[in-house]
Write a protein that holds these residues in place. Structure first.
Motif, PDB file in Angstrom:
ATOM      1  N   PRO A  88       0.826  -1.207   0.000  1.00 45.56           N
ATOM      2  CA  PRO A  88       0.000   0.000   0.000  1.00 45.56           C
ATOM      3  C   PRO A  88       0.870   1.270   0.000  1.00 45.56           C
ATOM      4  CG  PRO A  88      -0.057  -1.044   2.149  1.00 45.56           C
ATOM      5  CD  PRO A  88       0.752  -1.941   1.246  1.00 45.56           C
ATOM      6  N   ALA A  89       0.424   2.241  -0.757  1.00 48.55           N
ATOM      7  CA  ALA A  89       1.068   3.548  -0.784  1.00 48.55           C
ATOM      8  C   ALA A  89       0.086   4.556  -0.189  1.00 48.55           C
ATOM      9  CB  ALA A  89       1.422   3.936  -2.211  1.00 48.55           C
ATOM     10  N   PRO A  90       0.435   5.243   0.905  1.00 52.49           N
ATOM     11  CA  PRO A  90      -0.498   6.222   1.480  1.00 52.49           C
ATOM     12  C   PRO A  90      -0.700   7.406   0.535  1.00 52.49           C
ATOM     13  CG  PRO A  90       1.553   6.133   2.742  1.00 52.49           C
ATOM     14  CD  PRO A  90       1.670   5.131   1.649  1.00 52.49           C
ATOM     15  N   VAL A  91      -1.963   7.730   0.300  1.00 49.91           N
ATOM     16  CA  VAL A  91      -2.326   8.829  -0.585  1.00 49.91           C
ATOM     17  C   VAL A  91      -3.121   9.850   0.221  1.00 49.91           C
ATOM     18  CG1 VAL A  91      -3.659   9.434  -2.651  1.00 49.91           C
ATOM     19  CG2 VAL A  91      -2.423   7.264  -2.554  1.00 49.91           C
ATOM     20  N   PRO A  92      -2.715  11.130   0.190  1.00 47.77           N
ATOM     21  CA  PRO A  92      -3.484  12.143   0.928  1.00 47.77           C
ATOM     22  C   PRO A  92      -4.833  12.414   0.260  1.00 47.77           C
ATOM     23  CG  PRO A  92      -1.703  13.186  -0.289  1.00 47.77           C
ATOM     24  CD  PRO A  92      -1.551  11.706  -0.480  1.00 47.77           C
ATOM     25  N   VAL A  93      -5.886  12.471   1.075  1.00 51.10           N
ATOM     26  CA  VAL A  93      -7.237  12.740   0.593  1.00 51.10           C
ATOM     27  C   VAL A  93      -7.831  13.821   1.496  1.00 51.10           C
ATOM     28  CG1 VAL A  93      -9.538  11.771   0.222  1.00 51.10           C
ATOM     29  CG2 VAL A  93      -7.526  10.363  -0.184  1.00 51.10           C
ATOM     30  N   THR A  94      -8.425  14.850   0.889  1.00 48.69           N
ATOM     31  CA  THR A  94      -9.093  15.895   1.669  1.00 48.69           C
ATOM     32  C   THR A  94     -10.500  15.425   2.020  1.00 48.69           C
ATOM     33  OG1 THR A  94      -7.845  17.602   0.497  1.00 48.69           O
ATOM     34  CG2 THR A  94      -9.808  18.313   1.678  1.00 48.69           C
ATOM     35  N   VAL A  95     -10.821  15.435   3.309  1.00 47.85           N
ATOM     36  CA  VAL A  95     -12.145  15.035   3.786  1.00 47.85           C
ATOM     37  C   VAL A  95     -12.693  16.137   4.682  1.00 47.85           C
ATOM     38  CG1 VAL A  95     -11.646  12.558   3.669  1.00 47.85           C
ATOM     39  CG2 VAL A  95     -11.221  13.794   5.783  1.00 47.85           C
ATOM     40  N   GLY A  96     -13.958  16.063   4.959  1.00 47.13           N
ATOM     41  CA  GLY A  96     -14.561  17.022   5.871  1.00 47.13           C
ATOM     42  C   GLY A  96     -15.215  18.171   5.147  1.00 47.13           C
TER      43      GLY A  96
END
Length: 111
Positions: A88-96
C-alpha cells in the motif's frame, strides 16, 4: 416567539463534526434534525442535517457550518499500480467540510 421558516438547509457533514455543528446551529436559534448517511467516494459515515431557518439567518448559518465543519487531510492506502506485491502507498485525501443546499420553503407546519 417562533421565527418563520423560509429556508431548508440540507447540509451533509462528517459524523465527527455533527455534534459541534448541531450545538453551533442551536446557539443561533436554528431548528434541526439529522439523518445518518454514508459517503459514496470513501464510504465514510456522514450525517445529513435538515435545518429550518428564516431567510435572514442564512449567512449566519453558513458561517457557523464553515467554522464547525473543517476540512482535513487523511491518508488512504492504495495498492501501487504495476507492483508485483500489493504494497500500500499512502495517498493524501481531503475530507470534511460540509456540502450545503438551501431550498425555499413554501409551507411549514408542525403537527
Amino acid at each position: 416567539m417562533e421565527h418563520p421558516t423560509h429556508l431548508l438547509l440540507m447540509a451533509v457533514v462528517q459524523e465527527q463534526d455533527l455534534d459541534t455543528a448541531t450545538k453551533a446551529l442551536q446557539k443561533i436559534g436554528a431548528s434541526l434534525t439529522y439523518l445518518s448517511s454514508a459517503g459514496g467516494f470513501l464510504g465514510r459515515r456522514n450525517a445529513t442535517m435538515l435545518v429550518g431557518l428564516p431567510a435572514d439567518k442564512l449567512q449566519e448559518s453558513l458561517t457557523v457550518l464553515h467554522e464547525a465543519c473543517r476540512q482535513r487531510i487523511e491518508y488512504m492506502t492504495l495498492p501501487l499500480e504495476g507492483s508485483p506485491m500489493p504494497m500500500p502507498a499512502p495517498v493524501p485525501v481531503t475530507v470534511g467540510g460540509a456540502t450545503v443546499f438551501a431550498l425555499p420553503v413554501e409551507r411549514f407546519e408542525q403537527i
